[in-house]
Design a protein around this motif. Structure first.
Motif, short mmCIF file in Angstrom:
data_model
loop_
_atom_site.label_atom_id
_atom_site.label_comp_id
_atom_site.label_asym_id
_atom_site.label_seq_id
_atom_site.Cartn_x
_atom_site.Cartn_y
_atom_site.Cartn_z
N LEU A 129 70.75 67.57 51.21
CA LEU A 129 71.08 67.78 52.61
C LEU A 129 71.18 66.46 53.37
CD1 LEU A 129 68.90 70.93 53.43
CD2 LEU A 129 71.32 70.81 52.85
N VAL A 130 70.29 65.51 53.05
CA VAL A 130 70.39 64.19 53.69
C VAL A 130 71.68 63.50 53.26
CG1 VAL A 130 69.35 61.89 53.80
CG2 VAL A 130 67.91 63.91 53.98
N GLY A 131 72.14 63.81 52.05
CA GLY A 131 73.39 63.24 51.60
C GLY A 131 74.56 63.58 52.51
N ILE A 132 74.49 64.73 53.18
CA ILE A 132 75.54 65.09 54.13
C ILE A 132 75.59 64.08 55.27
CG2 ILE A 132 76.28 66.84 55.80
CD1 ILE A 132 75.12 68.94 53.98
N THR A 133 74.41 63.71 55.79
CA THR A 133 74.37 62.76 56.90
C THR A 133 74.86 61.38 56.48
OG1 THR A 133 72.09 62.03 56.45
CG2 THR A 133 72.37 64.00 57.80
N ALA A 134 74.76 61.05 55.18
CA ALA A 134 75.28 59.76 54.71
C ALA A 134 76.78 59.83 54.43
CB ALA A 134 74.53 59.34 53.43
N ARG A 161 77.26 61.44 64.06
CA ARG A 161 75.86 61.74 64.36
C ARG A 161 75.71 63.04 65.14
NH1 ARG A 161 75.47 56.22 65.43
NH2 ARG A 161 75.57 56.57 67.69
N MET A 162 76.67 63.31 66.03
CA MET A 162 76.61 64.55 66.80
C MET A 162 76.73 65.76 65.90
SD MET A 162 78.83 63.86 70.23
CE MET A 162 78.69 65.60 70.63
N ALA A 166 76.03 70.30 60.55
CA ALA A 166 76.50 70.30 59.16
C ALA A 166 75.35 70.56 58.20
CB ALA A 166 77.18 68.97 58.84
N VAL A 167 74.20 69.93 58.42
CA VAL A 167 73.04 70.16 57.56
C VAL A 167 72.58 71.61 57.65
CG1 VAL A 167 70.60 69.58 57.26
CG2 VAL A 167 72.28 67.77 57.59
N GLY A 215 82.93 68.06 59.35
CA GLY A 215 81.53 68.30 59.01
C GLY A 215 81.31 69.66 58.38
N LEU A 216 81.98 70.69 58.91
CA LEU A 216 81.82 72.02 58.35
C LEU A 216 82.45 72.12 56.96
CD1 LEU A 216 82.44 74.28 61.48
CD2 LEU A 216 80.27 73.65 60.42
#
Length: 785
Positions: free
Chosen positions: A386-391, A427-428, A433-434, A721-722
């Protein structure tokens, strides 16, 4: 002497952090606004984290109160009547889709135990009710329930007698209840509370895996939002830091000052978050989600977890700020952010999801039989994915928007803004997305293992939708007439049953007899022809094949001695008639094949009929509103302790259903956080761009164009993101399904619904931000002091 070198002086790093704190609160309206926005964003996340830390205590308190009011169990000992005994009969019911807990009470002496939360026993014809039930009965909605609970309200159940603020419960007074013991669910007790607790069955590994993943999926978006909130107002902050470089601070001192500002906002966020939590705690009593409610006193966070939150949030704020400034060159003459930035690299961003897959890979195929899943590997693997999505999302947004072509003015404004600050846009969207990725993975996991915990019931709901027992001592024909006259009832099938043995002793062999008219008997067997007075032998049924010899003509059968002794009657004999006919078995509406002997009323001796117990199968008219409740009202009028059973097409494992309900409740809270945090983030973005918007309006840009540009700026990163969330979510769901040894199947309705929910939340937030946008987009916004 240089500053910071003398004895007793504050060390330089601490002084720099303190200077940042002062800038946050002493920087005029600009500083206060940024600190407040950061605090609100952090506070919303902190409130949800505190709520999460309070969940274990809330569940434990619900269990404790349920245990404290426990009144009888199937294994409890029989006790004689005494001054300290109480008769308790179950009188539960259901109103529409809500359960109502009910008990009939009769004290047998002055020392009889009072139920928790009850000050005095209600007299016969009276009841004490929960506050929620009192309000429901007083409303127009509760008209049907008032007919069923035909008692005078004499008091209210206190909090100690309830498991939730919205629970529907009552205690009613009764008379002569002792003679009904053994015929209905109830007991004679001398105290409340269960003394013969047995250890609960251990949880199977798949359900434990579901619990772990649910907690990680619900908490990860909260952490992402907190990390994003501490970076509010980053561009204005960097310009202030450039001014500090101009007056002599070095780069390290500048970063420490920025960390101090973030620290101040996060500490203020802790204060606001605590306030939000306490406010929400008080409002909890007025909220019910999926029929789950709590009292404010339940929501007491674990002290250790609360301290962990209080330490982790400021530490994360400082760490995020320092890491964010590593890619920004702050010089005395400005911030090197407007120059073309270096392209983001992909290779290290892929390491996070790949690392998550590596942690989960050893447990693939483990299923139910390979022992418990390693909880540390599960939590670590899911978190990394899940953190990989933010990266990955910043790289995806930057790569895509760099290739977007020209279009209308609103499109060009949006695309250019995204090209200049794709990281801010990413970031927004990170949080949503997570959340969507985790929800998709969970829905796939639930759908994949649902077959192990949910199965089709044996009840044939096309033939009947409810069943109810005829009260002891009541005439079956009269009871059937009462139900047939009930509004919404289409058909009633009455079947009376008893068991007869071939001798009077413990060594007897028994078979079932079923008594009903010809129409009802055709529901349980295929009959050649039928008229009153006929008797049929059913051979070949699923469970009675060993006793077919008892249906031979001339065989003498006896009633069960245990049943006749309990009723005070002597055993009754009956001889199988010579003209008994043969019939083929057929499943009854419950899915059970009845064997034995079928008897029409004309062939039944009166004394044998008294030994049979009757059950009614009720078919309802689906066009009649509240047909189920009309049937329940008739049942309560005939006997308050008789509880009609509502048939369902499916039967679910209680723990599986509880986990799914918990996920729904948690998802509702997280979605509320997502919406609120996104709105705060959007308002912060508009505030930073106030002068730019004013300049565009001053040059003649229409407000409609600006509004569309804001929509495009939100739609593009949200869409990307989706799409990324759906990809990662399906990958995580597939891995979790392989871990449980279930077939990998994409639950497309869940994928589309979760993606649609995420897009809907963002759309609502964007629409809510349009009024502030129109207010800010005025030429007078260019004025400055």
């Amino acid at each position: 002497m240089s500053a910071g070198r003398g004895p007793g002086r504050v060390p330089g790093p601490v002084r720099d952090l303190w200077l940042g704190v002062r800038f946050a609160f002493a920087g005029g309206r600009e500083g206060w606004t940024r600190a407040l926005l950061t605090a609100v964003g952090v506070g919303l996340g902190v409130a949800l984290l505190l709520l999460t830390t309070a969940v274990p205590n809330a569940l434990a308190e619900r269990d404790r109160r349920e245990e404290a009011r426990s009144d009888h169990t199937y294994s409890q000992r029989d006790i004689p009547k005494a001054d300290d005994t109480l008769i308790v009969l179950d009188a539960d019911t259901t109103f529409r889709d809500r359960a109502v807990r009910g008990r009939l009470l009769e004290a047998e002496g002055p020392d009889a135990p009072l139920p928790p939360g009850v000050a005095a026993f209600p007299a016969a014809g009276e009841m004490v009710v929960s506050p929620a039930l009192r309000d429901l009965l007083a409303s127009d909605e509760g008209r049907l329930l008032r007919e069923r609970l035909d008692y005078r309200v004499a008091g209210t159940i206190g909090e100690q007698g309830l498991v939730g603020s919205k629970e529907l419960a009552y205690f009613a007074g009764g008379e002569g209840l002792a003679k009904r013991l053994g015929h209905t669910s109830g007991a004679r007790i001398d105290h409340f509370g269960n003394d013969d607790l047995t250890p609960s069955d251990p949880w199977d590994p798949v359900l434990l895996l579901l619990v772990l993943v649910v907690f990680v999926v619900l908490l990860m978006p909260v952490a992402v939002f907190i990390a994003a909130a501490v970076r509010f107002g980053g561009e204005r902050r960097d310009r202030r830091l450039a001014a500090l470089r101009l007056v002599g601070s070095d780069s390290r001192m500048t970063r420490r000052i920025a960390a101090g500002e973030a620290l101040a906002g996060s500490v203020l966020g802790l204060v606001l978050g605590t306030g939000f939590f306490l406010l929400g705690r008080q409002l909890a009593a007025s909220v019910e989600v999926f029929h789950i409610s709590v009292f404010p006193s339940y929501l007491n966070p674990s002290p250790a977890l609360a301290v962990l939150v209080a330490l982790a949030v400021p530490a994360a704020a400082v760490l995020v700020t320092i890491l964010a400034l590593r890619g920004v060159v702050i010089e005395p003459l400005g911030v090197v952010r407007t120059a073309k930035p270096a392209r983001r690299r992909l290779w290290w961003r892929l390491l996070l999801p790949l690392g998550g897959l590596a942690l989960l890979f050893p447990m693939i195929g483990q299923g139910d039989d390979g022992g418990n899943f390693n909880q540390y590997l599960v939590v670590g693997g899911v978190m990394l994915l899940l953190v990989g999505i933010t990266a990955l999302l910043p790289w995806v947004v930057e790569t895509v928007v760099a290739r977007l072509g020209p279009g209308g003015i609103s499109w060009q404004l949006a695309v250019r803004r995204l090209q200049l600050s794709s990281g801010t846009a990413a970031r927004m969207v990170n949080g949503i997305a997570v959340a969507v990725a985790g929800a998709i993975a969970l829905q796939m996991l639930f759908a994949g293992v649902e077959g192990n915990y949910t199965k089709a019931s044996s009840y044939d709901v096309s033939r009947a939708q409810m069943s109810v027992d005829v009260p002891d001592g009541a005439r079956t024909a009269a009871t059937v007439a009462q139900y047939r006259e009930t509004e919404g009832v289409r058909e009633v099938t009455a079947l009376s049953s008893a068991y007869l043995g071939d001798r009077r002793g413990e060594e007897a062999s028994y078979l079932q007899i079923t008594v009903a008219d010809c129409v009802s008997l055709r529901e349980v067997a295929s009959l050649p022809s039928c008229r009153d007075g006929d008797v049929f032998a059913v051979k070949g049924a699923q469970y009675d094949s060993d006793n077919d010899h008892l249906t031979e003509p001339g065989t003498t059968l006896w009633t069960d001695p245990d049943e006749t002794a309990a009723s005070g009657d002597r055993a009754v004999s009956w001889t199988v008639p010579r003209d008994i006919r043969q019939a083929r078995p057929r499943e009854d509406p419950t899915g059970y094949e009845r064997g034995g002997i079928l008897i029409t009323p004309g062939a039944l001796p009166e004394r044998l009929g008294a030994a049979a117990s009757a059950r009614l199968f009720i078919s309802l008219d689906p066009s009649v509103e509240d047909a189920y409740d009309h049937v329940r009202n008739t049942a309560a009028r005939l006997d308050p302790a008789v509880q009609p059973m509502t048939w369902q097409r499916e039967e679910s494992n209680e723990r599986f259903a509880a986990i799914r309900t918990g996920l729904s409740v948690g998802a509702a809270c997280v979605l509320a956080l997502i919406g609120a945090s996104l709105l705060v983030s959007q308002l912060e973005q508009l505030r930073e761009r106030r002068k730019l918007l004013s300049s565009l309006v001053a040059f003649g840009t229409r407000r409609r164009t600006l509004g569309l540009s804001v929509l495009w700026q939100t739609a593009i990163p949200v869409g990307l993101g989706l799409l990324l969330a759906a990809t990662v979510g399906m990958a995580l769901g597939a891995v979790l399904l392989r871990m449980t040894d279930a077939a990998v199947r994409v639950d497309w309705p869940s994928v589309l619904s979760m993606t649609g929910v995420g897009a809907g939340v963002v759309l609502v937030v964007t629409l809510l931000s349009l009024p502030p946008l129109l207010k800010l987009a005025r030429p007078d916004g260019l004025r400055t002091e």
